[in-house]
Design a protein around this motif. Structure first.
Motif, PDB file in Angstrom:
ATOM      1  N   VAL A 138      70.336 100.003  75.652  1.00 12.66           N
ATOM      2  CA  VAL A 138      68.942  99.713  75.320  1.00 12.66           C
ATOM      3  C   VAL A 138      68.248  99.326  76.616  1.00 12.66           C
ATOM      4  O   VAL A 138      68.609  98.331  77.253  1.00 12.66           O
ATOM      5  N   LEU A 139      67.280 100.130  77.018  1.00 15.41           N
ATOM      6  CA  LEU A 139      66.651 100.000  78.330  1.00 15.41           C
ATOM      7  C   LEU A 139      65.159  99.730  78.177  1.00 15.41           C
ATOM      8  O   LEU A 139      64.475 100.424  77.420  1.00 15.41           O
ATOM      9  N   ALA A 140      64.688  98.720  78.910  1.00 15.73           N
ATOM     10  CA  ALA A 140      63.248  98.495  79.047  1.00 15.73           C
ATOM     11  C   ALA A 140      62.808  99.251  80.295  1.00 15.73           C
ATOM     12  O   ALA A 140      62.893  98.726  81.416  1.00 15.73           O
ATOM     13  N   PHE A 156      64.275  98.003  68.179  1.00 16.60           N
ATOM     14  CA  PHE A 156      64.077  97.743  69.598  1.00 16.60           C
ATOM     15  C   PHE A 156      62.643  98.005  70.053  1.00 16.60           C
ATOM     16  O   PHE A 156      62.359  97.953  71.252  1.00 16.60           O
ATOM     17  N   GLY A 157      61.762  98.266  69.107  1.00 13.44           N
ATOM     18  CA  GLY A 157      60.368  98.468  69.470  1.00 13.44           C
ATOM     19  C   GLY A 157      60.207  99.655  70.401  1.00 13.44           C
ATOM     20  O   GLY A 157      60.678 100.762  70.108  1.00 13.44           O
ATOM     21  N   ASP A 158      59.561  99.418  71.559  1.00 15.73           N
ATOM     22  CA  ASP A 158      59.332 100.491  72.530  1.00 15.73           C
ATOM     23  C   ASP A 158      60.413 100.575  73.600  1.00 15.73           C
ATOM     24  O   ASP A 158      60.306 101.399  74.522  1.00 15.73           O
ATOM     25  N   HIS A 159      61.425  99.724  73.526  1.00 20.38           N
ATOM     26  CA  HIS A 159      62.543  99.882  74.456  1.00 20.38           C
ATOM     27  C   HIS A 159      63.262 101.196  74.152  1.00 20.38           C
ATOM     28  O   HIS A 159      63.374 101.607  73.002  1.00 20.38           O
ATOM     29  N   ALA A 160      63.740 101.853  75.211  1.00 23.69           N
ATOM     30  CA  ALA A 160      64.394 103.148  75.032  1.00 23.69           C
ATOM     31  C   ALA A 160      65.831 102.973  74.569  1.00 23.69           C
ATOM     32  O   ALA A 160      66.552 102.085  75.046  1.00 23.69           O
TER      33      ALA A 160
END
Length: 448
Positions: A388-390, A52-56
């Motif tokens: 999964v939160l941006a 998810f990269g930098d998504h929390a």
């Protein structure tokens, strides 16, 4: 769990764990979290990787205060739409309130009716509260044994005839019965005598409505509740606190060892009386949204632990019941899909972190209902439930984009931080970019 059995690895530079947010890889097998590893840990052979990269990556939100209204008032909401809206907002578990459905969850037979309706419609996991009424003390232990998470009562009229409130003697009788088997009583705390003594305004002005439900109605009810709980030795929980004036009473009771927990709601923490337009009854709830200065004190109490957790009190209705007369409009705010984003928006502006939000909306709510061995944290042994939160992305609330059955919202037009990219239940992605799987939710019971 051997490495060979790992089926899925979820990776992010921002994984919110009980020890803080850090880069990590989360290994999943058979719907459970089996390891929380270094970000660059080798992926076991045969396991699928989702980066998810930098998504929390957050544990799924656990909302312990939801009115689904199914069966009986399904034109107001229903399990299908409520659980879809919840999933879209990063909520993976909800506990359904015992009223606004027909029948109310006040006997084992009524609980079974509700469970049967929910079973095929639940996109997320669903548990149930029982109800404490003046005439159902005999039903409380059987409901407890059947798996409800506790019992809700009102100290003032509930708004529906089939769920009458308790007077002080009835409260003590129900509380003593529930304490006898180690149960939890959750309480809508407004004093009916103070409400009767308040001005009885009608019409479109919010200030007039606010005067009809003064803070003293909450404060008086909470004082009586604390006194009764102290005398009986019961475990009690105050629902949807809005009055900051009650905070010293609550803090003192906790310091004395009273078994007391307290929740508040996104609308009390993000909306203010000063901003409510005339006739805008989408903002009406009971107890009411109060002034900005009151809100500041609620945030302070949340930060210092006087208030334990944040839940939606999602209480929808059909649009026609939201009239422009605050006296007659239905009192309830729909917030399931927007609660995480609304709280994160306000929390980040006040200097709080995602760790704080997860503590208030997942860890402590799970603990409230005894699900903290299964839910509420990204930790080994917990269910693989995730949001999964941006956190830095924004969106403007468009009622047409909501999944609630009735798209009446006090958040219309507001710009919120935190876009939920996907939601996962026991290692299965149940929604991503507005696309849902078939219902995957299970019916939950209190740990016995």
């Amino acid at each position: 769990m051997s490495e060979a059995e790992v089926e899925l690895v979820l990776r992010s530079t921002r994984v919110v764990t009980p020890d803080g947010t850090r880069p990590a890889s989360v290994a999943v097998a058979a719907g459970k979290i089996v390891a929380v590893l270094a970000h660059d840990a080798e992926v076991p052979a045969g396991a699928r990787i989702e980066d998810f990269g930098d998504h929390a990556l957050l544990p799924g939100i656990v909302d312990t205060h939801v009115h689904v209204n199914d069966p009986g008032r399904t034109e107001w909401e229903g399990f299908w739409t409520a659980t879809r809206a919840a999933a879209a907002g990063g909520i993976t578990t909800l506990v359904d309130m015992p009223l606004n459905s027909l029948p109310p969850t006040t006997t084992v037979d009524n609980l079974r009716t509700k469970q049967e309706v929910a079973r095929a419609k639940a996109h997320i996991d669903v548990g149930f509260w029982g109800g404490a009424l003046p005439d159902n003390v005999k039903d409380l232990r059987p409901l407890h044994d059947a798996g409800v998470f506790g019992f809700k009562c009102f100290l003032s009229p509930s708004g529906v005839d089939e769920f009458p409130h308790l007077n002080s003697e009835q409260l003590a009788a129900s509380m003593a019965e529930i304490a006898g088997f180690g149960g939890l009583l959750i309480v809508h705390a407004e004093d009916p005598h103070e409400l009767d003594a308040a001005p009885h305004h009608s019409g479109p002005k919010y200030d007039d409505y606010l005067a009809t439900r003064p803070r003293i109605s909450e404060d008086t009810a909470i004082k009586g509740l604390i006194d009764t709980a102290k005398r009986i030795g019961a475990r009690v929980h105050i629902l949807h606190l809005s009055s900051s004036d009650a905070l010293p009473l609550i803090a003192a009771a906790k310091a004395e060892g009273v078994r007391l927990t307290v929740e508040t709601c996104p609308h009390y923490l993000t909306l203010t009386a000063e901003e409510v337009p005339d006739g805008a009854s989408e903002f009406k709830c009971c107890p009411p949204i109060r002034e900005a200065a009151n809100q500041d004190l609620l945030w302070q109490a949340l930060a210092d632990g006087t208030i334990d957790c944040v839940v939606t009190d999602h209480s929808p209705s059909t649009a026609d019941l939201k009239t422009d007369d605050f006296a007659t409009a239905w009192g309830g705010i729909s917030g399931l899909q927007l609660s995480l984003s609304a709280i994160w928006t306000a929390a980040r502006a006040r200097g709080y972190s995602l760790d704080d939000v997860v503590r208030w909306m997942s860890a402590r709510t799970s603990a409230l209902v005894g699900l903290d061995d299964r839910k509420g944290a990204i930790a080994v042994g917990r269910d693989a439930d995730f949001a999964v939160l941006a956190p830095d992305e924004t969106f403007t609330v468009d009622p047409a984009a909501l999944h609630h059955r009735n798209r009446v919202t006090a958040y219309a037009g507001k710009t919120l931080h935190g876009v939920v990219k996907s939601t996962w239940l026991r290692g299965t992605r149940i929604v991503a970019d507005g696309e849902f799987t078939a219902p995957q939710g299970k019916l939950l019971e209190r740990k016995k």
